[in-house]
Design an enzyme around this catalytic site. Structure first.
Site, PDB file in Angstrom:
ATOM      1  N   LYS A 190       1.078  -1.133   0.026  1.00 43.43           N
ATOM      2  CA  LYS A 190       0.077   0.217   0.105  1.00 43.43           C
ATOM      3  C   LYS A 190       0.943   1.243   0.070  1.00 43.43           C
ATOM      4  CE  LYS A 190      -4.467   0.660   2.541  1.00 43.43           C
ATOM      5  NZ  LYS A 190      -4.971   0.724   3.818  1.00 43.43           N
TER       6      LYS A 190
HETATM    7  C1  E4P Z   1      -8.286   1.520   3.826  1.00 41.85           C
HETATM    8  O1  E4P Z   1      -7.675   0.798   3.556  1.00 41.85           O
HETATM    9  C2  E4P Z   1      -8.176   2.346   5.125  1.00 41.85           C
HETATM   10  O2  E4P Z   1      -7.568   1.486   6.037  1.00 41.85           O
HETATM   11  C3  E4P Z   1      -9.415   2.546   5.665  1.00 41.85           C
HETATM   12  O3  E4P Z   1     -10.614   2.310   4.891  1.00 41.85           O
HETATM   13  C4  E4P Z   1      -9.498   4.039   6.314  1.00 41.85           C
HETATM   14  O4  E4P Z   1     -10.786   3.927   7.239  1.00 41.85           O
HETATM   15  P1  E4P Z   1     -11.003   5.065   8.217  1.00 41.85           P
HETATM   16  O5  E4P Z   1     -11.243   6.536   7.602  1.00 41.85           O
HETATM   17  O6  E4P Z   1     -12.337   4.582   8.909  1.00 41.85           O
HETATM   18  O7  E4P Z   1      -9.749   4.776   9.119  1.00 41.85           O
END
Ligand code: E4P
Length: 216
Positions: free
Chosen positions: A84
């Site tokens: 990522k």
């Molecule tokens: C995506 O890969 C992220 O880890 C995640 O969806 C972030 O979500 P949040 O805004 O609830 O922290």
């Protein structure tokens, strides 16, 4: 639409795997931090043992060279690891190079269609628009999701649209209606999707009638 678990918690991942609906997992540094003092690579390996689909492991370097170093290491953990990278200039440089080396990249922290176009051009395997965080600042995350899906439909880019930062079942339903490839959700949201009071009431009534009739 594929369901990814947006968590680094092994019990939650096992729980969703038991439902048979864990097509993958997304983690991020905040989610890993919530698991305490775990060894990052060992923890990702443990997740990959539970789920055979894509498991996102996020880079924490800020420069492309650092992300490349991390990304190459993470790709060795298991064949289903996806690296990522953030939607920054350095993140997209790393995405291009990792993709050229055959390593899949999930480009995260996407908040505009323009950014999503750049990620696709960089060869991202997944683009992660953050719905909930846009809603949090008074914008509409679902409109962004629709924009990205509309733009991507014009081309045969391989980038899959991964609806992220999902906060409630309506986000999941709308993402499915739009044809998002994937929704990544906290375990809580998947669990909420099961719930309906009429299901509980109906089931209780059926079982009460069954027992009343003398059956076991
Ligand atoms: C995506 O890969 C992220 O880890 C995640 O969806 C972030 O979500 P949040 O805004 O609830 O922290």
């Amino acid at each position: 639409m594929k369901f990814f678990l947006d968590t680094a918690n092994l019990d939650e991942i096992r729980g969703a795997a038991a439902f048979g609906i864990a097509d993958g997992v997304t983690t991020n540094p905040s989610l890993i931090a919530k698991e305490g003092n775990v060894d990052f690579k060992e923890h990702i390996a443990a997740i990959c043992e539970i789920v055979s689909g894509p498991v996102s492991a996020e880079c924490t370097s800020e420069d492309a060279d650092g992300m490349l170093r991390e990304g190459r290491e993470y790709a060795q953990i298991a064949p289903n690891v996806v690296v990522k990278c953030p939607l920054t200039r350095e993140g997209l440089k790393a995405t291009r190079q990792l993709n050229d080396e055959g390593i899949k990249v999930n480009v995260t922290l996407c908040f505009s269609a323009a950014q999503a176009i750049l990620a696709a051009k960089a060869g991202a395997s997944f683009i992660s628009p953050f719905l909930g965080r846009l809603d949090d600042i008074g914008e509409n995350g679902l409109l962004l999701l629709q924009d990205i899906i509309d733009v991507y439909r014009n081309y045969d880019w391989k980038t899959e649209v991964l609806a992220a930062s999902i906060r409630h079942p309506i986000h999941a339903i709308e993402a499915a209606r739009m044809g998002a490839d994937i929704a990544t959700m906290p375990f809580k949201v998947i669990d909420q999707m099961f719930n309906h009071p009429l299901t509980d009431k109906g089931q209780a009534q059926f079982l009460a009638d069954w027992r009343k009739s003398g059956r076991k």
